[in-house]
Design an enzyme around this catalytic site. Structure first.
Site, PDB file in Angstrom:
ATOM      1  N   ARG A 282       0.854  -1.198   0.000  1.00 56.51           N
ATOM      2  CA  ARG A 282       0.000   0.000   0.000  1.00 56.51           C
ATOM      3  C   ARG A 282       0.885   1.242   0.000  1.00 56.51           C
ATOM      4  NH1 ARG A 282      -1.248   2.631   4.428  1.00 56.51           N
ATOM      5  NH2 ARG A 282      -1.222   0.850   5.834  1.00 56.51           N
ATOM      6  N   HIS A 286      -3.346   4.460   4.795  1.00 57.75           N
ATOM      7  CA  HIS A 286      -4.482   3.537   4.942  1.00 57.75           C
ATOM      8  C   HIS A 286      -5.779   4.238   4.540  1.00 57.75           C
ATOM      9  CE1 HIS A 286      -7.193   0.514   6.548  1.00 57.75           C
ATOM     10  NE2 HIS A 286      -7.815   1.474   7.216  1.00 57.75           N
ATOM     11  N   TYR A 295       4.780   5.145  11.035  1.00 58.02           N
ATOM     12  CA  TYR A 295       5.086   3.728  11.228  1.00 58.02           C
ATOM     13  C   TYR A 295       5.900   3.102  10.101  1.00 58.02           C
ATOM     14  CZ  TYR A 295       0.787   3.341   8.366  1.00 58.02           C
ATOM     15  OH  TYR A 295      -0.169   3.473   7.388  1.00 58.02           O
TER      16      TYR A 295
END
Length: 396
Positions: A282, A286, A295
């Site tokens: 990805r 998100h 992260y």
């Protein structure tokens, strides 16, 4: 009645044998290298120029739609969005291998499958702006699409609920004798839900013609795969439930297409489930509520940008002589204009009236919902400046 023997296929050993992760090798199907060339040992699928160009254009369209709508959310024009950047090959490549009669049950990053089937920019926008042209009457968040004519089941927010639903729907297709199946998309994070295990077991036991398509993009929002599970991805779970399983390079459109063609053939010929684990990444956040810089590193993202599925497919098409650079430039120009025009038009269409918020749900609206609706209308009248889109209608 014959006596059953559930040990009939179990081999015997006379010493302690421990089955460890890694003893079962699950390879990944790959046809196109990251540079767009075909691996020397690989065989290209049977695919014609028209279908290949449609796949490429749909991937480009999805990328442009995502970029425009993320920007629209940042501008406050819509409330929420989920982009599929980096995962276009997994979705479009699999959708291209299906029949129009096959049911699609989506998670929330499969706009490419809808676009491939003909969902228009206007339809996308009407849903995301929750206006009066939205078939769902504004009762869903943005990106919760659904279209009966295109056999695309309406998306629901709770994670993984579509997995057992897909098994049940496919079982119904089998009982009806339909020459069609159900494909169910989800991420590897959703595979941690109980619905995943219930759905796969149900499909395996009842021999349901369903393709479980897992987009393993490496993260469940901010949780990396290695903190989600210790096993060999999601493919090993399919084998554990007795489901035929394929692992594929999810950034390779040809490999995904080939895997899904084979999965569909197996699911229909033997009336059984197949699990496809598409290994992808990805590149986007998100959702528009997420900041991936918290992260993961830019270095990691750049490494995966070199595996961009759209660029990979573009090189292959150019090498085949099926595409010219100027064709892509012209298509992008047309798509940007189409998306922007649809956005400007949709945001001017009035939203659905509050008064019908509980209509079409019950044959007769229950008293308690009527009371709640009246309380909501009074609340909006009291604070009209907080609800600019609906206060004018309520005040009439």
């Amino acid at each position: 009645m014959n006596d059953r023997n559930h040990l009939g296929n179990v081999s015997m050993t006379h010493e302690v044998r421990i089955i460890e992760n890694g003893l079962l090798d699950i390879p990944m199907l790959a046809i196109l290298d990251a540079d767009g060339t075909v691996y020397p040992q690989a065989k290209e699928p049977e695919i014609n120029q028209q279908l290949a160009i449609k796949m490429y254009h749909t991937m480009l369209y999805t990328r442009m739609l995502d970029e425009r709508m993320v920007a629209a959310q940042r501008q406050g024009r819509i409330s929420f969005y989920l982009a599929s950047t980096g995962e276009e090959a997994a979705v479009v490549g699999s959708a291209a291998a299906l029949s129009a009669d096959d049911m699609i049950m989506s998670q929330y990053r499969e706009q490419g499958a809808l676009a491939f089937r003909g969902y228009t920019s206007a339809q996308f926008m009407n849903q995301m702006f929750s206006n009066r042209l939205d078939p769902n009457k504004g009762r869903q968040m943005p990106i919760h699409y659904g279209d009966k004519a295109l056999n695309f089941m309406t998306i629901s927010s709770p994670l993984g609920t579509q997995i057992p639903q897909a098994a049940g729907y496919a079982y119904g297709q089998k009982l009806a004798g339909n020459d069609a199946l159900t494909i169910c998309y989800f991420g590897e994070g959703a595979a941690s839900e109980g619905d995943f295990h219930a759905g796969l077991n149900m499909a395996a036991v009842l021999n349901c013609p369903v393709i479980f398509f897992c987009r393993n993009n490496g993260y469940a929002i901010s949780t990396p795969a290695e903190e989600q599970f210790a096993g060999d991805g999601i493919a090993s779970r399919g084998i554990g439930y007795g489901v035929r399983t394929i692992r594929v390079d999810g950034n390779d459109p040809l490999a995904v297409y080939s895997a899904t063609i084979k999965a569909r053939e197996l699911a229909l010929s033997a009336s059984q489930p197949v699990l496809i684990e598409a290994m992808t990444y990805r590149l986007a956040a998100h959702s528009t509520s997420d900041d991936p810089s918290g992260y993961r590193s830019k270095k990691e993202e750049e490494k995966w940008r070199l595996k961009d599925p759209i660029e990979r497919f573009k090189v292959w098409l150019l090498n085949k002589g099926w595409l010219k650079e100027e064709d892509t430039e012209q298509y992008l120009k047309e798509v940007r204009s189409d998306i922007l025009d649809a956005l400007k038009t949709a945001e001017k269409v009035p939203v659905n009236p509050i008064s019908d918020i509980v209509e079409d749900v019950y044959s007769e609206v229950p008293w308690h919902l009527k009371a709640q609706r009246e309380a909501l209308l009074e609340h909006i009248k009291r604070y009209p400046d907080k609800y600019p889109k609906t206060s004018g209608e309520v005040g009439k």
